[in-house]
Design an enzyme around this catalytic site. Structure first.
Site, PDB file in Angstrom:
ATOM      1  N   CYS A 135     -12.291  -6.983  41.205  1.00 18.41           N
ATOM      2  CA  CYS A 135     -13.234  -5.960  40.724  1.00 18.41           C
ATOM      3  C   CYS A 135     -14.288  -6.587  39.822  1.00 18.41           C
ATOM      4  O   CYS A 135     -14.029  -6.870  38.650  1.00 18.41           O
ATOM      5  CB  CYS A 135     -12.483  -4.859  39.972  1.00 18.41           C
ATOM      6  SG  CYS A 135     -13.561  -3.567  39.323  1.00 18.41           S
ATOM      7  N   CYS A 138     -15.248  -4.469  36.803  1.00 22.96           N
ATOM      8  CA  CYS A 138     -14.233  -4.489  35.731  1.00 22.96           C
ATOM      9  C   CYS A 138     -14.268  -5.777  34.929  1.00 22.96           C
ATOM     10  O   CYS A 138     -14.148  -5.759  33.698  1.00 22.96           O
ATOM     11  CB  CYS A 138     -12.831  -4.324  36.331  1.00 22.96           C
ATOM     12  SG  CYS A 138     -12.612  -2.916  37.434  1.00 22.96           S
ATOM     13  N   ASP A 139     -14.395  -6.909  35.621  1.00 20.27           N
ATOM     14  CA  ASP A 139     -14.130  -8.197  34.985  1.00 20.27           C
ATOM     15  C   ASP A 139     -15.306  -9.170  34.932  1.00 20.27           C
ATOM     16  O   ASP A 139     -15.171 -10.262  34.394  1.00 20.27           O
ATOM     17  CB  ASP A 139     -12.964  -8.892  35.709  1.00 20.27           C
ATOM     18  CG  ASP A 139     -11.698  -8.055  35.665  1.00 20.27           C
ATOM     19  OD1 ASP A 139     -11.462  -7.404  34.635  1.00 20.27           O
ATOM     20  OD2 ASP A 139     -10.956  -8.040  36.655  1.00 20.27           O
TER      21      ASP A 139
END
Length: 322
Positions: A135, A138-139
């Protein structure tokens, strides 16, 4: 066989939020954790894009907070996996690995699972914070100033590669063929970005790591390079990178409902536009199991709220809410 007004299948942000709203509506929901209690966030390290945590929060910790919150309002959580769901009978019948249950309304929050490359180490490193992720949204922030790689050739892979150029110094886009499957518009956007470097006709054989020591004195494995195999001549090479994003797709966890609920061509459950209602009255779907567009914790939580409210209103209409 115990009966419940509302049963929630799954415990990611969608499932927990559905349980929270259902419990506060005095529906005493029963939640089944399934094979991955807490969902995909339990394999995510730092979460910095969920509102309310200005310093960020660890994925497992966020799920623990949600779990304790729903328990506070009277939700019952069982560490069981639903093996069979009969959505044709009334009330609905659910068979788990331990018991059987009936329910007036069912909220499906079984989520989706990232597809990994089948080499094992990529999935392991994603759970340990070793520099592998599925992701970018997300990261991506954690790879600021680093050289990284994205594996995949579809729209998702190209979109994530473009997004990651906001942080990384260079993004290697690895694909097993000599052309991408992504739309022409996405490809044009990517190839105009000087940070994106296509790596054609390559597959990842292995993720090579080195040992690092944390400030707490713990030793962790971090990615240092990828071992690549050429799909044309079979040659093997190494590509030094500090991060790897696997973008070869997600698989919705919907096998349990095949033949009972409509799905799109990739297996995601279909719901009525602007709601969580499925084609079967009393059955609702929320989170990544029905969302192949956003796939974020906050959107999953929002749809969990929708599912609980939809279920509450439907039960009231049927005279089953009391």
């Amino acid at each position: 066989m115990s009966h419940h007004k509302v049963v929630v299948i799954g415990t990611g942000p969608a499932g927990y939020t559905a349980a929270l709203y259902a419990s506060r509506a005095n529906l005493a929901p029963l939640v089944f954790e399934g094979v991955q209690p807490g969902g995909q966030l339990t394999i995510t390290t730092e979460v910095e894009n969920f509102p309310g945590f200005r310093q960020g929060i660890q994925g497992p910790a966020l799920m623990d907070e949600m779990r304790e919150q729903v328990l506070r309002f009277g939700t019952t959580i069982k560490s069981e996996t639903v093996l069979k769901a009969d959505l044709q009978s009334r009330p609905f019948r659910l068979t788990t690995d331990k018991d059987e249950y009936t329910a007036d309304a069912v909220v499906i929050a079984t989520g989706a699972s990232a597809k990994w490359m089948g080499i094992g180490k990529d999935e392991v490193l994603s759970r340990s914070g070793g520099g592998v992720s599925a992701c970018a949204t997300c990261d991506g922030f954690f790879f600021r100033g680093k050289e990284i790689a994205v594996v995949g050739g579809g729209d998702t892979a190209v979109e994530e590669a473009v997004f990651l150029t906001k942080f990384a110094t260079k993004v290697h886009l690895i694909h097993r063929r000599d052309k991408l499957r992504a739309s022409k518009a996405m490809q044009e956007r990517a190839f105009k970005n000087e940070k994106i470097h296509p790596v054609w006709n390559k597959v990842v054989l292995d993720v090579l790591t080195s040992t690092h020591e944390t400030p707490m004195g713990e030793k962790v494995e971090k990615i240092r390079a990828l071992q690549l195999k050429d799909t044309v001549d079979g040659s093997v090479s190494e590509l030094p990178v500090e991060g790897l994003f696997v973008a070869i797709g997600h698989q919705p966890n919907t096998a349990l409902f095949e033949g009972q609920l409509p799905m799109d061509e990739t297996g995601y459950l279909q719901v009525e536009k602007g709601s969580s209602r499925t084609s079967i009255p009393g059955v609702f779907a929320c989170g990544d199991v029905q969302d192949h567009t956003y796939r974020q914790a906050i959107t999953a939580a929002g749809s969990g709220c929708m599912a609980a409210i939809d279920a509450e209103r439907w039960l009231a209409e049927q005279g089953l809410a009391e």
